[in-house]
Design a protein around this motif. Sequence first.
Motif, PDB file in Angstrom:
ATOM      1  N   PHE A   1      39.340  38.023  41.424  1.00 47.82           N
ATOM      2  CA  PHE A   1      39.181  37.767  42.854  1.00 47.82           C
ATOM      3  C   PHE A   1      40.542  37.692  43.543  1.00 47.82           C
ATOM      4  CE2 PHE A   1      35.307  35.892  41.002  1.00 47.82           C
ATOM      5  CZ  PHE A   1      34.355  36.546  41.762  1.00 47.82           C
ATOM      6  N   TYR A   2      40.587  38.238  44.766  1.00 55.80           N
ATOM      7  CA  TYR A   2      41.790  38.135  45.576  1.00 55.80           C
ATOM      8  C   TYR A   2      41.441  37.548  46.942  1.00 55.80           C
ATOM      9  CZ  TYR A   2      40.217  42.468  47.859  1.00 55.80           C
ATOM     10  OH  TYR A   2      39.491  43.414  48.536  1.00 55.80           O
TER      11      TYR A   2
ATOM     12  N   PHE B   1      41.210  30.299  36.975  1.00 51.87           N
ATOM     13  CA  PHE B   1      42.562  30.581  36.518  1.00 51.87           C
ATOM     14  C   PHE B   1      43.273  31.286  37.677  1.00 51.87           C
ATOM     15  CE2 PHE B   1      45.205  33.626  33.691  1.00 51.87           C
ATOM     16  CZ  PHE B   1      46.337  32.873  33.908  1.00 51.87           C
ATOM     17  N   PRO B   2      44.085  30.567  38.458  1.00 51.63           N
ATOM     18  CA  PRO B   2      44.757  31.180  39.615  1.00 51.63           C
ATOM     19  C   PRO B   2      46.067  31.849  39.230  1.00 51.63           C
ATOM     20  CG  PRO B   2      45.120  28.826  39.621  1.00 51.63           C
ATOM     21  CD  PRO B   2      44.300  29.121  38.391  1.00 51.63           C
ATOM     22  N   LEU B   3      46.352  32.983  39.849  1.00 53.62           N
ATOM     23  CA  LEU B   3      47.581  33.702  39.571  1.00 53.62           C
ATOM     24  C   LEU B   3      48.751  33.207  40.406  1.00 53.62           C
ATOM     25  CD1 LEU B   3      46.362  37.415  39.326  1.00 53.62           C
ATOM     26  CD2 LEU B   3      46.300  35.603  37.611  1.00 53.62           C
ATOM     27  N   GLN B   4      48.484  32.373  41.415  1.00 54.19           N
ATOM     28  CA  GLN B   4      49.535  31.922  42.308  1.00 54.19           C
ATOM     29  C   GLN B   4      49.518  30.412  42.427  1.00 54.19           C
ATOM     30  OE1 GLN B   4      48.122  33.950  45.716  1.00 54.19           O
ATOM     31  NE2 GLN B   4      49.304  35.805  45.347  1.00 54.19           N
ATOM     32  N   GLY B   5      50.508  29.876  43.135  1.00 57.93           N
ATOM     33  CA  GLY B   5      50.547  28.456  43.424  1.00 57.93           C
ATOM     34  C   GLY B   5      49.575  28.081  44.526  1.00 57.93           C
ATOM     35  N   LEU B   6      49.550  26.836  44.856  1.00 58.84           N
ATOM     36  CA  LEU B   6      48.583  26.347  45.851  1.00 58.84           C
ATOM     37  C   LEU B   6      48.809  26.925  47.235  1.00 58.84           C
ATOM     38  CD1 LEU B   6      48.436  22.635  44.751  1.00 58.84           C
ATOM     39  CD2 LEU B   6      46.533  24.226  44.750  1.00 58.84           C
ATOM     40  N   THR B   7      50.028  27.270  47.586  1.00 53.81           N
ATOM     41  CA  THR B   7      50.271  27.783  48.927  1.00 53.81           C
ATOM     42  C   THR B   7      50.821  29.196  48.926  1.00 53.81           C
ATOM     43  OG1 THR B   7      52.529  26.888  49.008  1.00 53.81           O
ATOM     44  CG2 THR B   7      50.756  25.479  49.807  1.00 53.81           C
TER      45      THR B   7
ATOM     46  N   GLY C   1      38.096  46.243  34.710  1.00 53.55           N
ATOM     47  CA  GLY C   1      37.187  45.475  35.558  1.00 53.55           C
ATOM     48  C   GLY C   1      37.309  45.866  37.016  1.00 53.55           C
ATOM     49  N   LYS C   2      37.035  44.929  37.922  1.00 56.71           N
ATOM     50  CA  LYS C   2      37.068  45.205  39.354  1.00 56.71           C
ATOM     51  C   LYS C   2      37.707  44.035  40.089  1.00 56.71           C
ATOM     52  CE  LYS C   2      32.312  43.493  39.869  1.00 56.71           C
ATOM     53  NZ  LYS C   2      30.950  43.816  40.323  1.00 56.71           N
ATOM     54  N   ALA C   3      38.301  44.354  41.248  1.00 61.85           N
ATOM     55  CA  ALA C   3      38.875  43.339  42.133  1.00 61.85           C
ATOM     56  C   ALA C   3      37.901  43.099  43.287  1.00 61.85           C
ATOM     57  CB  ALA C   3      40.224  43.805  42.670  1.00 61.85           C
ATOM     58  N   VAL C   4      37.614  41.839  43.561  1.00 61.65           N
ATOM     59  CA  VAL C   4      36.603  41.459  44.552  1.00 61.65           C
ATOM     60  C   VAL C   4      37.198  40.390  45.476  1.00 61.65           C
ATOM     61  CG1 VAL C   4      34.333  40.366  44.866  1.00 61.65           C
ATOM     62  CG2 VAL C   4      34.696  41.989  42.987  1.00 61.65           C
ATOM     63  N   PRO C   5      36.965  40.466  46.806  1.00 67.01           N
ATOM     64  CA  PRO C   5      37.539  39.454  47.709  1.00 67.01           C
ATOM     65  C   PRO C   5      36.739  38.153  47.733  1.00 67.01           C
ATOM     66  CG  PRO C   5      36.315  41.069  48.978  1.00 67.01           C
ATOM     67  CD  PRO C   5      36.298  41.554  47.546  1.00 67.01           C
ATOM     68  N   LEU C   6      37.457  37.054  47.866  1.00 68.24           N
ATOM     69  CA  LEU C   6      36.883  35.750  48.208  1.00 68.24           C
ATOM     70  C   LEU C   6      37.552  35.276  49.489  1.00 68.24           C
ATOM     71  CD1 LEU C   6      36.748  33.623  44.912  1.00 68.24           C
ATOM     72  CD2 LEU C   6      34.848  34.745  46.073  1.00 68.24           C
ATOM     73  N   ALA C   7      36.803  34.566  50.326  1.00 61.59           N
ATOM     74  CA  ALA C   7      37.337  34.092  51.606  1.00 61.59           C
ATOM     75  C   ALA C   7      37.617  32.598  51.534  1.00 61.59           C
ATOM     76  CB  ALA C   7      36.353  34.392  52.736  1.00 61.59           C
ATOM     77  N   SER C   8      38.904  32.235  51.470  1.00 65.35           N
ATOM     78  CA  SER C   8      39.246  30.821  51.574  1.00 65.35           C
ATOM     79  C   SER C   8      39.108  30.337  53.016  1.00 65.35           C
ATOM     80  CB  SER C   8      40.676  30.568  51.094  1.00 65.35           C
ATOM     81  OG  SER C   8      41.610  31.065  52.037  1.00 65.35           O
TER      82      SER C   8
ATOM     83  N   PHE D   1      36.703  31.827  35.858  1.00 60.69           N
ATOM     84  CA  PHE D   1      36.934  33.045  36.629  1.00 60.69           C
ATOM     85  C   PHE D   1      38.405  33.106  37.035  1.00 60.69           C
ATOM     86  CE2 PHE D   1      35.729  29.851  39.719  1.00 60.69           C
ATOM     87  CZ  PHE D   1      36.521  30.097  40.852  1.00 60.69           C
ATOM     88  N   VAL D   2      38.872  34.301  37.354  1.00 68.97           N
ATOM     89  CA  VAL D   2      40.279  34.545  37.668  1.00 68.97           C
ATOM     90  C   VAL D   2      40.395  34.889  39.148  1.00 68.97           C
ATOM     91  CG1 VAL D   2      42.237  36.087  37.265  1.00 68.97           C
ATOM     92  CG2 VAL D   2      40.877  35.268  35.333  1.00 68.97           C
ATOM     93  N   VAL D   3      41.382  34.278  39.822  1.00 70.04           N
ATOM     94  CA  VAL D   3      41.563  34.484  41.260  1.00 70.04           C
ATOM     95  C   VAL D   3      43.054  34.438  41.571  1.00 70.04           C
ATOM     96  CG1 VAL D   3      41.320  32.022  41.784  1.00 70.04           C
ATOM     97  CG2 VAL D   3      40.784  33.700  43.556  1.00 70.04           C
ATOM     98  N   THR D   4      43.477  35.198  42.576  1.00 75.26           N
ATOM     99  CA  THR D   4      44.904  35.211  42.907  1.00 75.26           C
ATOM    100  C   THR D   4      45.338  33.929  43.594  1.00 75.26           C
ATOM    101  OG1 THR D   4      44.434  36.351  44.995  1.00 75.26           O
ATOM    102  CG2 THR D   4      45.022  37.717  43.099  1.00 75.26           C
ATOM    103  N   HIS D   5      44.522  33.395  44.491  1.00 76.73           N
ATOM    104  CA  HIS D   5      44.904  32.247  45.320  1.00 76.73           C
ATOM    105  C   HIS D   5      44.347  30.962  44.717  1.00 76.73           C
ATOM    106  CE1 HIS D   5      44.975  30.425  49.691  1.00 76.73           C
ATOM    107  NE2 HIS D   5      45.828  29.830  48.871  1.00 76.73           N
ATOM    108  N   ASN D   6      45.217  30.010  44.441  1.00 77.68           N
ATOM    109  CA  ASN D   6      44.790  28.742  43.839  1.00 77.68           C
ATOM    110  C   ASN D   6      44.194  27.842  44.924  1.00 77.68           C
ATOM    111  OD1 ASN D   6      44.431  26.425  42.366  1.00 77.68           O
ATOM    112  ND2 ASN D   6      46.549  26.255  41.691  1.00 77.68           N
ATOM    113  N   ALA D   7      42.953  28.162  45.331  1.00 85.02           N
ATOM    114  CA  ALA D   7      42.334  27.452  46.453  1.00 85.02           C
ATOM    115  C   ALA D   7      40.963  26.883  46.123  1.00 85.02           C
ATOM    116  CB  ALA D   7      42.209  28.402  47.651  1.00 85.02           C
ATOM    117  N   TYR D   8      40.484  27.051  44.902  1.00 81.56           N
ATOM    118  CA  TYR D   8      39.062  26.812  44.650  1.00 81.56           C
ATOM    119  C   TYR D   8      38.772  25.656  43.696  1.00 81.56           C
ATOM    120  CZ  TYR D   8      38.794  31.150  47.160  1.00 81.56           C
ATOM    121  OH  TYR D   8      38.933  32.104  48.146  1.00 81.56           O
ATOM    122  N   SER D   9      39.723  24.740  43.548  1.00 78.34           N
ATOM    123  CA  SER D   9      39.500  23.616  42.646  1.00 78.34           C
ATOM    124  C   SER D   9      38.354  22.724  43.103  1.00 78.34           C
ATOM    125  CB  SER D   9      40.779  22.783  42.514  1.00 78.34           C
ATOM    126  OG  SER D   9      41.787  23.497  41.846  1.00 78.34           O
TER     127      SER D   9
END
Length: 431
Positions: free
Chosen positions: A374-375, A342-348, A393-400, A323-331
């Motif tokens: 996901f964003y 597949f994160p679009l950003q770095g860890l922080t 497709g669609k953009a959907v929120p995830l809560a880190s 899955f694709v997500v903006t925030h690299n928080a879900y490893s």
Amino acid sequence: MCASACLASASPFALGACSSSPGGTPAGRPVVYSSFYPIFDITREIAGDTLDLHAFMPPNKDPHLWEPTPKSLRHLAASQLLIVNGANMERWVDQVRDNLPNLDILTLSDDIDLITYKGAAAMGEFQYMARLEVKAGTYGFEFGHTHEDIMRVAFIERGPQTSEADLVRHGREVMNQQGEVIAQHRTFTVRADQVYALEMGHESGYIGFTLPRDGDWILLSDRASESLLSYRLVTSEDGDEIAVTPLLEGSSSGHDKVTFDPHSWLSLVNAKRYCSSIQNRLCELSPDDARVYKKNKLDIVSRMTDLSAEYDEKFARVERREFVVTHNAYSYLCRDFNIKHFPLQGLTSTEAPALKTVRKAIDFCKSHGVTTVFYELGMSSKGADTVASEIGGKAVPLASMEYVSEEQGAEIGGYVEIMRSNIEAIYQSLT
């Protein structure tokens, strides 16, 4: 209503700090601070009403970058315990220790298996040096799966009397250059003492290089090949590996630090260990309430276990696992359920991803049949919207949970229900 929808309806920027500062402490109740929302909520579940519990960090600040104010340190000084995630998440902990050396601090990540990685070596340093056992000709770098964009390399020629110590000194001088950018699938002719910044592909990649003459060629790289960034030296694209003699594997300065993925709370496996650590420390702090802590801990761990079992079974049946997500928080969540992100950003980073990264994400989505991007809930959805629009497709929120307040979390049932919402959203994106 799902957790993400509930949270989205209450902007974290409008709610202020996670809890008000303690104006007065009820008699007999210890004052405890937790660093930010997920740590606060797990502690709240176990403690019940036995503590005067507060969240230390405000939810409308980047928890990777926030630093405590003198006022917040004064409030913290009245407490008996501070509970933090650790793993370099709360970079201000050393500041707290310096100002409040007698404060008891519980670091939850000390008891879990952290995901580690190495960043690129600093300018003027390198992490790998090897002698190329080949003659003049064209060869290449073959890259494995990576989320990194650039690897800096250089080639130097070793003279007959040059020692390895001399090579290291010379290599450091050479690696002070930014480097010439080399795009994927290009082949460049090597110039001695020149740095090249190689662009790396996400799924795989190849860049060729031509050694112009026979000689004792030494390769320097600012990165060592490892699981999060693997590469081979090959005879050609899809070719065999060439012979090399490693001369240095590790930092050329000896000062490299292991870096942790700090998002360890986004794992039900880790969270259950957090519960045990919190229970044990609260029992030490307030022994008379030990039975309460044991009962409450068993209750929340039981809910986490049921949730894990439910989705272990569900994810075992899905064929597509990325899955694709903006925030690299879900490893850590991915490790729990054997899926990949597949994160679009770095860890922080919470900034908009670069155009090159967006293009790579679009290609990745199209080639893997991904239709959901996901964003980070509470942050801009711009990068996710761009990719989603391009792939239909669609953009959907995830809560880190880095930007969630007590009020928001309570509205939808706390840490466990937020995790349920996240996991269900990811599962739905894969089916």
